[in-house]
Design a protein around this motif. Structure first.
Motif, short mmCIF file in Angstrom:
data_model
loop_
_atom_site.label_atom_id
_atom_site.label_comp_id
_atom_site.label_asym_id
_atom_site.label_seq_id
_atom_site.Cartn_x
_atom_site.Cartn_y
_atom_site.Cartn_z
N ALA A 18 -10.26 -7.29 -2.50
CA ALA A 18 -10.44 -6.18 -2.05
C ALA A 18 -9.89 -4.53 -2.06
N LEU A 19 -8.64 -4.65 -2.59
CA LEU A 19 -7.41 -3.65 -2.41
C LEU A 19 -7.81 -2.72 -4.02
N LEU A 20 -8.51 -3.96 -4.77
CA LEU A 20 -9.18 -2.63 -5.81
C LEU A 20 -10.49 -2.41 -5.63
N ASP A 21 -11.03 -2.79 -5.07
CA ASP A 21 -12.66 -1.93 -4.36
C ASP A 21 -12.17 -0.82 -3.88
N ARG A 22 -10.77 -0.98 -2.64
CA ARG A 22 -10.73 0.10 -2.63
C ARG A 22 -10.33 1.36 -2.95
N PHE A 23 -9.19 1.21 -4.21
CA PHE A 23 -8.78 1.29 -5.58
C PHE A 23 -10.08 2.64 -5.44
N THR A 24 -11.04 1.48 -6.68
CA THR A 24 -11.89 2.40 -7.21
C THR A 24 -13.07 4.01 -6.58
N ARG A 25 -12.65 3.09 -4.86
CA ARG A 25 -13.57 4.36 -4.24
C ARG A 25 -12.72 5.00 -4.10
N MET A 26 -11.40 5.16 -3.89
CA MET A 26 -10.50 6.27 -3.74
C MET A 26 -11.00 7.81 -5.37
N ARG A 27 -10.74 6.34 -6.35
CA ARG A 27 -11.13 7.53 -7.93
C ARG A 27 -12.58 7.73 -7.26
N ALA A 28 -13.22 6.70 -7.35
CA ALA A 28 -15.15 8.03 -7.07
C ALA A 28 -15.10 9.18 -6.63
N GLU A 29 -13.83 8.98 -4.84
CA GLU A 29 -13.82 10.44 -4.36
C GLU A 29 -13.03 11.41 -5.29
N ALA A 30 -11.83 11.72 -5.58
CA ALA A 30 -11.59 11.59 -7.18
C ALA A 30 -11.93 12.43 -7.65
N ASN A 31 -14.02 12.17 -8.09
CA ASN A 31 -14.11 12.45 -9.33
C ASN A 31 -13.56 11.59 -10.83
N TYR A 32 -12.69 10.18 -10.42
CA TYR A 32 -12.24 9.66 -11.19
C TYR A 32 -13.06 8.77 -11.88
N PRO A 33 -13.24 8.60 -13.73
CA PRO A 33 -14.10 6.67 -13.20
C PRO A 33 -12.93 5.39 -12.83
N PRO A 34 -13.78 4.24 -12.62
CA PRO A 34 -12.69 3.31 -11.69
C PRO A 34 -11.96 3.33 -13.85
N THR A 35 -10.92 2.37 -12.64
CA THR A 35 -9.54 1.72 -14.09
C THR A 35 -9.74 0.97 -14.70
#
Length: 220
Positions: free
Chosen positions: A155-172
């Motif tokens: 759940a935390l990894l998914d949240r971080f992926t969404r935060m990165r996408a909102e910043a126009n950053y690819p998934p970690t």
């Protein structure tokens, strides 16, 4: 060797100051807590990039008696941080230094604290980087590493992926991260396990990562 960030310095700076701010604040709060345990001195942030962490620390009144050094292999990252440091009037308290996490540009025992956030996973020899951080600590000094876990709650990894996408950053890239057990093994490989604590919080944003805490004995 400290690998260079693949994004332009100004792009990374925006990502670090905005998207990564919650983890930065957890990191800064932990440093503030640990700094109360030892006399003030020099603190180096290893893998500092645009020096976001040293700026947050130097602006903290609780750390007014400390000096700060941001270390990074990429001069462009360091240069991106200079205008912020100058604008805040912190040039006399923050030094930026090009340097390698696997061969830190400090004499033995030079630092009161050595800290690093979200850098360990980039390094080709993670155990050596821990050994180097321990080497440059003065007796009684403290090293602190925070980084992301490969085995973090989904759940935390998914949240971080969404935060990165909102910043126009690819998934970690999870494959470059380490698990909590692997972090403990790295400390043992570095030969500093007798002076270490390795743990991960059970809840909150901190549960996405782990902490390695090294305390150099006064007699060392």
């Amino acid at each position: 060797m400290l690998l260079k960030n693949l994004r332009p310095a100004n792009d990374y700076d925006r990502f670090a100051t905005e998207t990564l701010e919650p983890w930065d604040m957890l990191f800064v709060a932990r440093i503030r807590q640990l700094a109360r345990e030892i006399p003030p001195g020099a603190l180096a942030d290893i893998g500092t990039a645009t020096a976001v962490v040293p700026v947050r620390l130097a602006a903290d009144p609780a750390l007014a008696d400390w000096s700060f050094i941001g270390v990074d292999l990429d001069p462009a990252m360091l240069e991106e941080g200079v205008p912020r440091i100058e604008a805040l009037g912190l040039s006399s308290r923050i030094e930026l230094k090009v340097g390698d996490a696997l061969a830190l540009p400090f004499e033995d025992g030079a630092l009161a604290m050595a800290v690093s956030r979200a850098t360990l996973h980039h390094l080709p020899d993670k155990a050596l980087s821990l050994k180097e951080m321990f080497r440059v600590l003065r007796p009684g000094g403290i090293a602190l590493v925070h980084d992301m876990r490969r085995d973090a709650p989904q759940a935390l990894l998914d949240r971080f992926t969404r935060m990165r996408a909102e910043a126009n950053y690819p998934p970690t890239h999870l494959e470059e991260k380490v698990t909590l057990d692997e972090a403990r093994a790295l400390v043992a490989e570095a030969g500093v396990d007798a002076f270490s604590t390795v743990f991960s919080p059970n809840a909150g944003l901190g549960a996405m990562g782990f902490e390695i805490l090294l305390k150099k004995p006064v007699c060392a």
